[in-house]
Design a protein around this motif. Sequence first.
Motif, PDB file in Angstrom:
ATOM      1  N   GLU A  18       0.808  -1.223   0.000  1.00 25.67           N
ATOM      2  CA  GLU A  18       0.000   0.000   0.000  1.00 25.67           C
ATOM      3  C   GLU A  18       0.844   1.277   0.000  1.00 25.67           C
ATOM      4  N   LYS A  19       2.019   1.195   0.646  1.00 26.72           N
ATOM      5  CA  LYS A  19       2.819   2.406   0.851  1.00 26.72           C
ATOM      6  C   LYS A  19       4.284   2.023   0.915  1.00 26.72           C
ATOM      7  N   VAL A  20       5.134   2.915   0.395  1.00 28.03           N
ATOM      8  CA  VAL A  20       6.582   2.734   0.468  1.00 28.03           C
ATOM      9  C   VAL A  20       7.175   4.062   0.919  1.00 28.03           C
ATOM     10  N   VAL A  21       8.060   3.992   1.911  1.00 26.86           N
ATOM     11  CA  VAL A  21       8.770   5.190   2.365  1.00 26.86           C
ATOM     12  C   VAL A  21      10.255   4.945   2.136  1.00 26.86           C
ATOM     13  N   ALA A  22      10.850   5.755   1.277  1.00 20.44           N
ATOM     14  CA  ALA A  22      12.276   5.638   0.967  1.00 20.44           C
ATOM     15  C   ALA A  22      13.003   6.850   1.531  1.00 20.44           C
ATOM     16  N   ARG A  23      14.167   6.580   2.122  1.00 19.51           N
ATOM     17  CA  ARG A  23      15.015   7.657   2.636  1.00 19.51           C
ATOM     18  C   ARG A  23      16.376   7.547   1.961  1.00 19.51           C
ATOM     19  N   HIS A  24      16.805   8.656   1.393  1.00 22.65           N
ATOM     20  CA  HIS A  24      18.094   8.727   0.712  1.00 22.65           C
ATOM     21  C   HIS A  24      18.950   9.699   1.511  1.00 22.65           C
ATOM     22  N   GLN A  75      18.922  14.903   3.579  1.00 26.02           N
ATOM     23  CA  GLN A  75      18.290  13.647   3.213  1.00 26.02           C
ATOM     24  C   GLN A  75      17.018  13.948   2.440  1.00 26.02           C
ATOM     25  N   ARG A  76      16.637  12.987   1.644  1.00 20.56           N
ATOM     26  CA  ARG A  76      15.412  13.088   0.861  1.00 20.56           C
ATOM     27  C   ARG A  76      14.519  11.929   1.265  1.00 20.56           C
ATOM     28  N   GLN A  77      13.322  12.247   1.699  1.00 25.37           N
ATOM     29  CA  GLN A  77      12.342  11.230   2.064  1.00 25.37           C
ATOM     30  C   GLN A  77      11.253  11.245   1.004  1.00 25.37           C
ATOM     31  N   VAL A  78      10.935  10.068   0.468  1.00 26.48           N
ATOM     32  CA  VAL A  78       9.907   9.959  -0.554  1.00 26.48           C
ATOM     33  C   VAL A  78       8.877   8.931  -0.087  1.00 26.48           C
ATOM     34  N   CYS A  79       7.620   9.369   0.054  1.00 22.71           N
ATOM     35  CA  CYS A  79       6.523   8.487   0.442  1.00 22.71           C
ATOM     36  C   CYS A  79       5.645   8.243  -0.787  1.00 22.71           C
ATOM     37  N   TYR A  80       5.543   6.980  -1.148  1.00 21.29           N
ATOM     38  CA  TYR A  80       4.710   6.579  -2.284  1.00 21.29           C
ATOM     39  C   TYR A  80       3.429   5.968  -1.738  1.00 21.29           C
ATOM     40  N   GLN A 109       0.453   0.989  -8.248  1.00 18.28           N
ATOM     41  CA  GLN A 109       1.202   2.106  -8.834  1.00 18.28           C
ATOM     42  C   GLN A 109       1.040   3.352  -7.965  1.00 18.28           C
ATOM     43  N   PRO A 110       2.016   4.261  -8.007  1.00 13.23           N
ATOM     44  CA  PRO A 110       1.883   5.492  -7.216  1.00 13.23           C
ATOM     45  C   PRO A 110       0.641   6.284  -7.627  1.00 13.23           C
ATOM     46  N   SER A 111      -0.123   6.733  -6.621  1.00 11.02           N
ATOM     47  CA  SER A 111      -1.220   7.659  -6.887  1.00 11.02           C
ATOM     48  C   SER A 111      -0.883   9.030  -6.298  1.00 11.02           C
ATOM     49  N   PHE A 112      -0.077   9.010  -5.237  1.00 13.89           N
ATOM     50  CA  PHE A 112       0.371  10.249  -4.602  1.00 13.89           C
ATOM     51  C   PHE A 112       1.791  10.026  -4.115  1.00 13.89           C
ATOM     52  N   VAL A 113       2.654  11.001  -4.395  1.00  8.59           N
ATOM     53  CA  VAL A 113       4.046  10.917  -3.953  1.00  8.59           C
ATOM     54  C   VAL A 113       4.365  12.214  -3.202  1.00  8.59           C
ATOM     55  N   LEU A 114       4.786  12.051  -1.955  1.00  7.98           N
ATOM     56  CA  LEU A 114       5.179  13.193  -1.131  1.00  7.98           C
ATOM     57  C   LEU A 114       6.682  13.129  -0.930  1.00  7.98           C
ATOM     58  N   LYS A 137       8.600   7.619 -11.626  1.00  9.04           N
ATOM     59  CA  LYS A 137       8.335   6.207 -11.942  1.00  9.04           C
ATOM     60  C   LYS A 137       9.629   5.394 -11.963  1.00  9.04           C
ATOM     61  N   THR A 138      10.700   5.961 -12.503  1.00  8.91           N
ATOM     62  CA  THR A 138      11.986   5.269 -12.544  1.00  8.91           C
ATOM     63  C   THR A 138      12.506   5.050 -11.122  1.00  8.91           C
ATOM     64  N   GLU A 139      12.446   6.089 -10.290  1.00  6.05           N
ATOM     65  CA  GLU A 139      12.894   5.964  -8.897  1.00  6.05           C
ATOM     66  C   GLU A 139      12.057   4.932  -8.144  1.00  6.05           C
ATOM     67  N   PHE A 140      10.753   4.919  -8.385  1.00  4.78           N
ATOM     68  CA  PHE A 140       9.881   3.961  -7.710  1.00  4.78           C
ATOM     69  C   PHE A 140      10.270   2.531  -8.094  1.00  4.78           C
ATOM     70  N   GLN A 141      10.516   2.290  -9.370  1.00  6.72           N
ATOM     71  CA  GLN A 141      10.913   0.948  -9.808  1.00  6.72           C
ATOM     72  C   GLN A 141      12.252   0.545  -9.189  1.00  6.72           C
ATOM     73  N   THR A 142      13.165   1.486  -9.062  1.00 11.01           N
ATOM     74  CA  THR A 142      14.463   1.208  -8.434  1.00 11.01           C
ATOM     75  C   THR A 142      14.275   0.818  -6.972  1.00 11.01           C
ATOM     76  N   VAL A 143      13.436   1.548  -6.259  1.00 12.54           N
ATOM     77  CA  VAL A 143      13.180   1.234  -4.853  1.00 12.54           C
ATOM     78  C   VAL A 143      12.494  -0.135  -4.737  1.00 12.54           C
ATOM     79  N   LEU A 144      11.559  -0.424  -5.614  1.00 12.41           N
ATOM     80  CA  LEU A 144      10.869  -1.722  -5.568  1.00 12.41           C
ATOM     81  C   LEU A 144      11.835  -2.900  -5.733  1.00 12.41           C
TER      82      LEU A 144
END
Length: 162
Positions: free
Chosen positions: A54-60, A66-71, A77-82, A152-159
Amino acid sequence: MPADSGRADPLGPIRANFRRINAIRQWSATVKRDLDEPGEGGEATFYYAHGRLEKVVARHYGEMGQRQVCYYLLGGQPSFVLEKLYRYNRPLYYDSAAMRAAHDTAAFAFDSSEVEEQRSYFAQGRLIRQLPRPAPGTPTAQVLQQEQNRLKTEFQTVLRSR
């Protein structure tokens, strides 16, 4: 958009999905993985409800921020990315000893970070809105396409790290 315009709010389903995911109090599974990244590295946490991601939280992580990305996902598929970009006041290693040695007035303090946010809204796999909006005079469609490809590319990399 005025309520009487006769057109549905395209962000309505995205916001409803965001609220639904944030209302989940008991995840059936959470999986944390390191991200294979240069520099200070990163990590991702994958949140599952009833076996569905349902959700992915990535921290770089970086020395100066740091960059935090919440999918937030809908149909896988992502519907909202913060995205939150934290710019540290000093490098991570800059403790009170380093501060004194440099005759400085501040050491590293996460709470003193500057924070910048970006919100990206997807409908049917397409980025339909991003806030803040591109600068005036910037071709919006071109920027949205570039940002869609990036996210989308970053999301696939995190997955791939799961």
